[in-house]
Structure formats: structure tokens, C-alpha cells
Design a protein around this motif. Structure first.
Motif, PDB file in Angstrom:
ATOM      1  N   GLN A 190      21.170   2.580 -16.197  1.00 48.97           N
ATOM      2  CA  GLN A 190      20.695   3.271 -17.395  1.00 48.97           C
ATOM      3  C   GLN A 190      19.773   2.379 -18.220  1.00 48.97           C
ATOM      4  N   ASN A 191      19.878   1.090 -18.026  1.00 55.64           N
ATOM      5  CA  ASN A 191      19.126   0.130 -18.823  1.00 55.64           C
ATOM      6  C   ASN A 191      18.291  -0.764 -17.920  1.00 55.64           C
ATOM      7  N   ALA A 192      17.514  -0.157 -17.054  1.00 59.63           N
ATOM      8  CA  ALA A 192      16.755  -0.912 -16.063  1.00 59.63           C
ATOM      9  C   ALA A 192      15.770  -1.882 -16.696  1.00 59.63           C
ATOM     10  N   THR A 193      15.277  -1.562 -17.881  1.00 56.45           N
ATOM     11  CA  THR A 193      14.295  -2.438 -18.502  1.00 56.45           C
ATOM     12  C   THR A 193      14.930  -3.599 -19.265  1.00 56.45           C
ATOM     13  N   VAL A 194      16.220  -3.507 -19.543  1.00 55.67           N
ATOM     14  CA  VAL A 194      16.920  -4.600 -20.216  1.00 55.67           C
ATOM     15  C   VAL A 194      17.402  -5.571 -19.149  1.00 55.67           C
ATOM     16  N   GLU A 195      17.212  -6.836 -19.395  1.00 56.83           N
ATOM     17  CA  GLU A 195      17.591  -7.839 -18.403  1.00 56.83           C
ATOM     18  C   GLU A 195      19.066  -7.727 -18.034  1.00 56.83           C
ATOM     19  N   LEU A 240      28.979   1.157 -30.529  1.00 59.69           N
ATOM     20  CA  LEU A 240      28.543   2.042 -29.449  1.00 59.69           C
ATOM     21  C   LEU A 240      27.209   2.689 -29.794  1.00 59.69           C
ATOM     22  N   GLU A 241      27.056   3.113 -31.033  1.00 61.68           N
ATOM     23  CA  GLU A 241      25.780   3.691 -31.461  1.00 61.68           C
ATOM     24  C   GLU A 241      24.645   2.672 -31.339  1.00 61.68           C
ATOM     25  N   ILE A 280      19.861   0.669 -28.470  1.00 63.61           N
ATOM     26  CA  ILE A 280      19.190  -0.405 -27.720  1.00 63.61           C
ATOM     27  C   ILE A 280      18.749   0.131 -26.357  1.00 63.61           C
ATOM     28  N   ALA A 281      19.644   0.861 -25.717  1.00 63.04           N
ATOM     29  CA  ALA A 281      19.326   1.418 -24.388  1.00 63.04           C
ATOM     30  C   ALA A 281      18.179   2.420 -24.490  1.00 63.04           C
TER      31      ALA A 281
END
Length: 91
Positions: free
Chosen positions: A35-40, A78-79, A84-85
Motif C-alpha cells: 500500500q505504501n510502495a513509494t515509502v521506503e 492511525l489517522e 502519510i500513506a
């Protein structure tokens, strides 16, 4: 009282336990790498470790008011994770 009934949680504690476990699962799901492919990956791994550590720290809390406060703080966290995601996936 039978031995079996001595270990039964009161209804409110049972419900609160389910809420805590649900929040824990949601937080870990929010850090999934697909779900967060762009986050390291390392950053998400650190965040998951932090989440696990925080839940372990407070696992023995039994005061209903403190548990409610921690649940509210967890919902805010969580929010933040979700924002961030979403920000990372939009970039």
C-alpha cells in the motif's frame, strides 16, 4: 464460584480488548509495503516495530480511563499513518 468463571473478563473489558486488538491490526495493515510502495521499506519496518513496542508497553494496563485515552491516541496515530500513506501514494 467455579474455577472457569474466575478467569472471565467483565463485558466492558472484553469489548475494550476487542477494540485494542482491532486498532493494532489496522495500524499494522496501514504500514503494509504494497500500500505504501513509494515509502521506503526501512521506514515502514521501523514504524511497525514502534507500533509493536508501544502496544507491548501498555499491554498490562487495566484502568478503563487510561485504556480509553490510549485508544484515542492510537486512533489519532492511525489517522496520521493513513495520511502519510495517502500523501506518499499521491506523490
Amino acid at each position: 464460584m467455579s474455577r472457569r468463571l474466575q478467569n472471565v473478563l467483565p463485558l466492558q473489558a472484553f469489548i475494550r480488548r476487542g477494540q485494542v486488538l482491532g486498532l493494532y491490526r489496522k495500524m499494522l495493515r496501514a504500514t503494509r509495503s504494497d500500500q505504501n510502495a513509494t515509502v521506503e521499506h526501512d521506514n515502514m519496518s521501523d514504524i511497525r516495530s514502534h507500533i509493536r513496542e508501544r502496544f507491548r508497553t501498555y499491554k498490562d494496563v487495566s484502568d478503563p480511563k487510561l485504556v480509553s485515552t490510549l485508544l484515542i491516541d492510537g486512533q489519532r496515530g492511525l489517522e496520521q499513518l493513513r495520511s502519510i500513506a495517502n500523501t506518499a501514494s499521491a506523490a
